[in-house]
Design a protein around this motif. Sequence first.
Motif, mmCIF file in Angstrom:
data_model
loop_
_atom_site.group_PDB
_atom_site.id
_atom_site.type_symbol
_atom_site.label_atom_id
_atom_site.label_comp_id
_atom_site.label_asym_id
_atom_site.label_seq_id
_atom_site.Cartn_x
_atom_site.Cartn_y
_atom_site.Cartn_z
ATOM 1 N N SER A 153 0.814 -1.216 0.000
ATOM 2 C CA SER A 153 0.000 0.000 0.000
ATOM 3 C C SER A 153 0.849 1.267 0.000
ATOM 4 O O SER A 153 0.347 2.351 -0.258
ATOM 5 N N LYS A 154 2.145 1.120 0.304
ATOM 6 C CA LYS A 154 3.045 2.281 0.344
ATOM 7 C C LYS A 154 4.340 1.958 -0.387
ATOM 8 O O LYS A 154 5.438 2.110 0.158
ATOM 9 N N SER A 155 4.201 1.498 -1.614
ATOM 10 C CA SER A 155 5.362 1.024 -2.371
ATOM 11 C C SER A 155 6.394 2.112 -2.610
ATOM 12 O O SER A 155 7.573 1.831 -2.836
ATOM 13 N N GLY A 156 5.974 3.371 -2.560
ATOM 14 C CA GLY A 156 6.914 4.456 -2.796
ATOM 15 C C GLY A 156 7.665 4.899 -1.557
ATOM 16 O O GLY A 156 8.541 5.775 -1.638
ATOM 17 N N ASP A 157 7.348 4.318 -0.405
ATOM 18 C CA ASP A 157 7.979 4.704 0.849
ATOM 19 C C ASP A 157 9.285 3.951 1.012
ATOM 20 O O ASP A 157 9.296 2.752 1.313
ATOM 21 N N VAL A 158 10.403 4.652 0.819
ATOM 22 C CA VAL A 158 11.715 3.997 0.873
ATOM 23 C C VAL A 158 11.992 3.436 2.268
ATOM 24 O O VAL A 158 12.541 2.341 2.413
ATOM 25 N N ALA A 159 11.605 4.169 3.310
ATOM 26 C CA ALA A 159 11.889 3.725 4.683
ATOM 27 C C ALA A 159 11.240 2.380 4.980
ATOM 28 O O ALA A 159 11.849 1.520 5.633
ATOM 29 N N ILE A 160 10.022 2.181 4.503
ATOM 30 C CA ILE A 160 9.336 0.913 4.750
ATOM 31 C C ILE A 160 10.018 -0.207 3.975
ATOM 32 O O ILE A 160 10.158 -1.334 4.475
ATOM 33 N N ARG A 161 10.492 0.098 2.786
ATOM 34 C CA ARG A 161 11.191 -0.926 1.999
ATOM 35 C C ARG A 161 12.542 -1.269 2.625
ATOM 36 O O ARG A 161 12.981 -2.426 2.586
ATOM 37 N N VAL A 162 13.194 -0.291 3.230
ATOM 38 C CA VAL A 162 14.444 -0.568 3.965
ATOM 39 C C VAL A 162 14.141 -1.484 5.146
ATOM 40 O O VAL A 162 14.884 -2.425 5.436
ATOM 41 N N GLU A 163 13.045 -1.194 5.848
ATOM 42 C CA GLU A 163 12.637 -2.049 6.968
ATOM 43 C C GLU A 163 12.403 -3.474 6.489
ATOM 44 O O GLU A 163 12.794 -4.439 7.154
ATOM 45 N N ARG A 164 11.796 -3.603 5.321
ATOM 46 C CA ARG A 164 11.543 -4.936 4.775
ATOM 47 C C ARG A 164 12.860 -5.650 4.443
ATOM 48 O O ARG A 164 13.007 -6.850 4.696
ATOM 49 N N ALA A 165 13.824 -4.924 3.884
ATOM 50 C CA ALA A 165 15.118 -5.524 3.560
ATOM 51 C C ALA A 165 15.779 -6.079 4.817
ATOM 52 O O ALA A 165 16.343 -7.186 4.813
ATOM 53 N N GLU A 187 17.859 4.984 -4.345
ATOM 54 C CA GLU A 187 16.826 5.966 -4.015
ATOM 55 C C GLU A 187 17.114 6.678 -2.693
ATOM 56 O O GLU A 187 16.276 7.403 -2.167
ATOM 57 N N GLY A 188 18.304 6.426 -2.139
ATOM 58 C CA GLY A 188 18.666 7.081 -0.886
ATOM 59 C C GLY A 188 18.335 6.277 0.337
ATOM 60 O O GLY A 188 18.332 6.802 1.451
ATOM 61 N N GLY A 189 18.081 4.992 0.152
ATOM 62 C CA GLY A 189 17.720 4.147 1.288
ATOM 63 C C GLY A 189 18.882 3.695 2.130
ATOM 64 O O GLY A 189 18.704 2.943 3.072
ATOM 65 N N GLY A 190 20.093 4.150 1.817
ATOM 66 C CA GLY A 190 21.259 3.746 2.596
ATOM 67 C C GLY A 190 21.494 4.583 3.825
ATOM 68 O O GLY A 190 22.394 4.299 4.606
ATOM 69 N N GLY A 191 20.718 5.620 4.028
ATOM 70 C CA GLY A 191 20.878 6.462 5.205
ATOM 71 C C GLY A 191 22.240 7.112 5.242
ATOM 72 O O GLY A 191 22.753 7.583 4.235
ATOM 73 N N ASP A 192 22.868 7.104 6.413
ATOM 74 C CA ASP A 192 24.185 7.714 6.594
ATOM 75 C C ASP A 192 25.310 6.715 6.397
ATOM 76 O O ASP A 192 26.428 6.935 6.832
ATOM 77 N N GLY A 193 25.013 5.616 5.770
ATOM 78 C CA GLY A 193 26.027 4.609 5.533
ATOM 79 C C GLY A 193 25.793 3.326 6.296
ATOM 80 O O GLY A 193 26.266 2.272 5.893
ATOM 81 N N GLY A 194 25.044 3.432 7.391
ATOM 82 C CA GLY A 194 24.804 2.235 8.192
ATOM 83 C C GLY A 194 24.033 1.174 7.437
ATOM 84 O O GLY A 194 24.382 -0.009 7.471
ATOM 85 N N ASP A 195 22.998 1.608 6.744
ATOM 86 C CA ASP A 195 22.186 0.646 6.015
ATOM 87 C C ASP A 195 22.961 0.054 4.836
ATOM 88 O O ASP A 195 22.754 -1.097 4.458
ATOM 89 N N VAL A 196 23.859 0.853 4.257
ATOM 90 C CA VAL A 196 24.683 0.327 3.171
ATOM 91 C C VAL A 196 25.587 -0.783 3.704
ATOM 92 O O VAL A 196 25.786 -1.809 3.058
ATOM 93 N N GLU A 197 26.102 -0.575 4.919
ATOM 94 C CA GLU A 197 26.953 -1.590 5.527
ATOM 95 C C GLU A 197 26.169 -2.872 5.781
ATOM 96 O O GLU A 197 26.690 -3.977 5.586
ATOM 97 N N VAL A 198 24.915 -2.715 6.203
ATOM 98 C CA VAL A 198 24.067 -3.891 6.398
ATOM 99 C C VAL A 198 23.874 -4.613 5.070
ATOM 100 O O VAL A 198 23.959 -5.839 4.987
ATOM 101 N N ALA A 199 23.641 -3.844 4.016
ATOM 102 C CA ALA A 199 23.445 -4.444 2.699
ATOM 103 C C ALA A 199 24.687 -5.207 2.259
ATOM 104 O O ALA A 199 24.587 -6.302 1.693
ATOM 105 N N GLN A 200 25.849 -4.660 2.531
ATOM 106 C CA GLN A 200 27.087 -5.337 2.148
ATOM 107 C C GLN A 200 27.268 -6.628 2.936
ATOM 108 O O GLN A 200 27.719 -7.649 2.388
#
Length: 217
Positions: A153-165, A187-200
């Motif tokens: 219902s909120k596919s455009g919400d990057v924060a919710i998609r980050v939460e899902r990841a 789309e900028g979902g990496g935040g200040d780098g922390g989320d990018v580190e999680v992705a890696q």
Amino acid sequence: SGAEGEALALLDQAAGRNARNSETWLARARILLNRKDLAGALRQATQAIALRPDAAEAHEFRAQVHLALGERARALEDAGRVVDLAPQNPAGYRLRANLRLASGESDLALADLERAVALRPDDGELRSLRKGIHLARRDFHAALVDLDAIVESKSGDVAIRVERAKLLVRAGRYKESLEVWSAVIPEGGGGDGGDVEVAQAVRGVAEQQPDHAGPDV
């Protein structure tokens, strides 16, 4: 406020003309609650219920007043009446679930939310409440069911998609998590780098493990 005072005066006149109109008493109760007059709001709501005991709306309102007064047991009793009087309305189940959660009765709260979600599966607030219980129980797969409905219902919400990841990682669904990350990071979902580190980190785990439910992360 002045407008509230005028409205209250008009309602007082209406009550004088027709003292048996429960809606008038309930309307007065709402104004008094807005004025932080909890005792007055409770009296008016109780009178509304006395005139019309089958009014689910009045019981729901009085439950909220009881809760504001710290009378959780009485609030729970009124919430139960809402459920009994309007079993097809998710509001009563939502109210009772919140009260049961506050009392630590997560099993009963979850049962109420199951009924509420069944009645209104597209309600994001209900889904979020139920997701919270599943997360507290570390049932990540069940939590994903609710989060997926919210994402839809909120596919455009990057924060919710980050939460899902992140939640996909906790559920052991690494490859799916990577797919989500690959979409949200640009789309900028990496935040200040922390989320990018999680992705890696997820990428490294995914290269080593098959895509099925794994241990908690």
